[in-house]
Design a protein around this motif. Structure first.
Motif, mmCIF file in Angstrom:
data_model
loop_
_atom_site.group_PDB
_atom_site.id
_atom_site.type_symbol
_atom_site.label_atom_id
_atom_site.label_comp_id
_atom_site.label_asym_id
_atom_site.label_seq_id
_atom_site.Cartn_x
_atom_site.Cartn_y
_atom_site.Cartn_z
ATOM 1 N N GLU A 116 52.675 19.337 23.885
ATOM 2 C CA GLU A 116 51.992 20.463 23.258
ATOM 3 C C GLU A 116 52.224 21.707 24.101
ATOM 4 N N HIS A 117 52.192 22.850 23.460
ATOM 5 C CA HIS A 117 52.401 24.109 24.179
ATOM 6 C C HIS A 117 51.065 24.801 24.460
ATOM 7 N N TRP A 118 51.145 25.806 25.307
ATOM 8 C CA TRP A 118 49.993 26.649 25.561
ATOM 9 C C TRP A 118 50.479 28.054 25.872
ATOM 10 N N THR A 119 49.562 29.018 25.766
ATOM 11 C CA THR A 119 49.857 30.413 26.041
ATOM 12 C C THR A 119 48.833 30.897 27.059
ATOM 13 N N TYR A 120 49.319 31.569 28.107
ATOM 14 C CA TYR A 120 48.408 32.019 29.155
ATOM 15 C C TYR A 120 48.945 33.267 29.842
ATOM 16 N N LYS A 121 48.056 33.936 30.552
ATOM 17 C CA LYS A 121 48.393 35.066 31.417
ATOM 18 C C LYS A 121 47.983 34.691 32.833
ATOM 19 N N MET A 122 48.785 35.118 33.804
ATOM 20 C CA MET A 122 48.491 34.836 35.202
ATOM 21 C C MET A 122 48.674 36.119 36.005
ATOM 22 N N PHE A 123 47.708 36.423 36.839
ATOM 23 C CA PHE A 123 47.791 37.585 37.715
ATOM 24 C C PHE A 123 47.765 37.085 39.147
ATOM 25 N N ASN A 124 48.771 37.458 39.927
ATOM 26 C CA ASN A 124 48.848 37.088 41.340
ATOM 27 C C ASN A 124 48.679 38.351 42.164
ATOM 28 N N ILE A 125 47.680 38.326 43.049
ATOM 29 C CA ILE A 125 47.303 39.518 43.797
ATOM 30 C C ILE A 125 47.383 39.219 45.289
ATOM 31 N N ASP A 126 48.102 40.051 46.022
ATOM 32 C CA ASP A 126 48.228 39.905 47.465
ATOM 33 C C ASP A 126 46.854 40.092 48.093
ATOM 34 N N PRO A 127 46.329 39.082 48.791
ATOM 35 C CA PRO A 127 44.983 39.202 49.365
ATOM 36 C C PRO A 127 44.873 40.269 50.442
ATOM 37 N N CYS A 128 45.968 40.690 51.045
ATOM 38 C CA CYS A 128 45.919 41.760 52.060
ATOM 39 C C CYS A 128 45.591 43.103 51.435
ATOM 40 N N TRP A 129 45.831 43.247 50.156
ATOM 41 C CA TRP A 129 45.601 44.495 49.450
ATOM 42 C C TRP A 129 44.130 44.683 49.088
ATOM 43 N N LEU A 130 43.408 43.604 48.883
ATOM 44 C CA LEU A 130 42.032 43.680 48.390
ATOM 45 C C LEU A 130 41.082 44.451 49.299
ATOM 46 N N PRO A 131 41.078 44.257 50.607
ATOM 47 C CA PRO A 131 40.164 45.051 51.455
ATOM 48 C C PRO A 131 40.438 46.555 51.349
ATOM 49 N N ASP A 132 41.711 46.941 51.209
ATOM 50 C CA ASP A 132 42.043 48.361 51.071
ATOM 51 C C ASP A 132 41.427 48.931 49.800
ATOM 52 N N ILE A 133 41.496 48.196 48.719
ATOM 53 C CA ILE A 133 40.919 48.637 47.445
ATOM 54 C C ILE A 133 39.399 48.729 47.559
ATOM 55 N N GLN A 134 38.785 47.734 48.180
ATOM 56 C CA GLN A 134 37.333 47.764 48.354
ATOM 57 C C GLN A 134 36.905 48.991 49.159
ATOM 58 N N GLN A 135 37.650 49.308 50.202
ATOM 59 C CA GLN A 135 37.322 50.464 51.026
ATOM 60 C C GLN A 135 37.456 51.746 50.211
ATOM 61 N N GLU A 136 38.538 51.895 49.440
ATOM 62 C CA GLU A 136 38.725 53.080 48.606
ATOM 63 C C GLU A 136 37.593 53.237 47.599
ATOM 64 N N MET A 137 37.150 52.129 47.028
ATOM 65 C CA MET A 137 36.112 52.186 46.004
ATOM 66 C C MET A 137 34.756 52.590 46.577
ATOM 67 N N THR A 138 34.522 52.293 47.851
ATOM 68 C CA THR A 138 33.215 52.577 48.440
ATOM 69 C C THR A 138 33.174 53.839 49.294
ATOM 70 N N GLU A 139 34.333 54.489 49.507
ATOM 71 C CA GLU A 139 34.351 55.724 50.298
ATOM 72 C C GLU A 139 33.497 56.786 49.609
ATOM 73 N N GLY A 140 32.620 57.392 50.352
ATOM 74 C CA GLY A 140 31.780 58.453 49.813
ATOM 75 C C GLY A 140 30.573 57.963 49.032
ATOM 76 N N VAL A 141 30.413 56.655 48.921
ATOM 77 C CA VAL A 141 29.244 56.106 48.200
ATOM 78 C C VAL A 141 28.108 55.952 49.185
ATOM 79 N N GLU A 142 26.971 56.510 48.829
ATOM 80 C CA GLU A 142 25.800 56.389 49.703
ATOM 81 C C GLU A 142 25.238 54.990 49.617
ATOM 82 N N LYS A 143 24.792 54.486 50.767
ATOM 83 C CA LYS A 143 24.214 53.133 50.791
ATOM 84 C C LYS A 143 22.725 53.179 50.735
#
Length: 143
Positions: A116-143
């Motif tokens: 039987e067949h199937w259809t899917y999507k797969m996203f592969n994300i370099d884990p070294c990139w994630l902390p950089d994105i988190q930092q960008e998203m929180t810059e200037g945000v008050e805690k």
């Protein structure tokens, strides 16, 4: 995309040489899928502006893979069909609408039911990139 044991800086240096090899491997796998069933189609997406993300779309795929690992965070979405998902800690039948998240270096396989067949999507994300994105998203945000 990367091998276990390298730090983020080494991974970035390795990316250019590994990219050519992985694209060749992907093209060979696409050929194998198509030779199994004419209607099977795989598409890989890479963008030089987002080198830390790779997307894969498999439509009407019959391809099966042995248990393996990826050095990336992998997120998969099943669009059609039923698959047996084997994770290093459990096995589960998944189908349309299922989402799986696989941490880097976790042993897994995900294969359609036999003949039987199937259809899917797969996203592969370099884990070294994630902390950089988190930092960008929180810059200037008050805690």
């Amino acid at each position: 995309m990367f091998t276990k044991g390298h730090d983020c800086a080494e991974r970035k240096l390795m990316r250019a040489t590994i990219k050519d090899r992985s694209m060749k491997d992907e093209a060979e796998q696409t050929f194998k899928d198509r030779s199994m069933k004419d209607e099977a189609e795989q598409t890989f997406w890479h963008d030089e502006n987002l080198p830390y993300i790779e997307a894969r779309s498999a439509c009407n795929s019959y391809a099966c893979y042995e248990k393996h690992t990826h050095p990336t965070l992998s997120i998969g979405v099943v669009e059609e069909g039923i698959s047996k998902y084997h994770h290093q800690r459990f096995s589960k039948t998944i189908g349309s609408g299922s989402i799986v998240i696989i941490n880097p270096e976790e042993v897994h396989s995900c294969n359609p039911k036999p003949n039987e067949h199937w259809t899917y999507k797969m996203f592969n994300i370099d884990p070294c990139w994630l902390p950089d994105i988190q930092q960008e998203m929180t810059e200037g945000v008050e805690k």
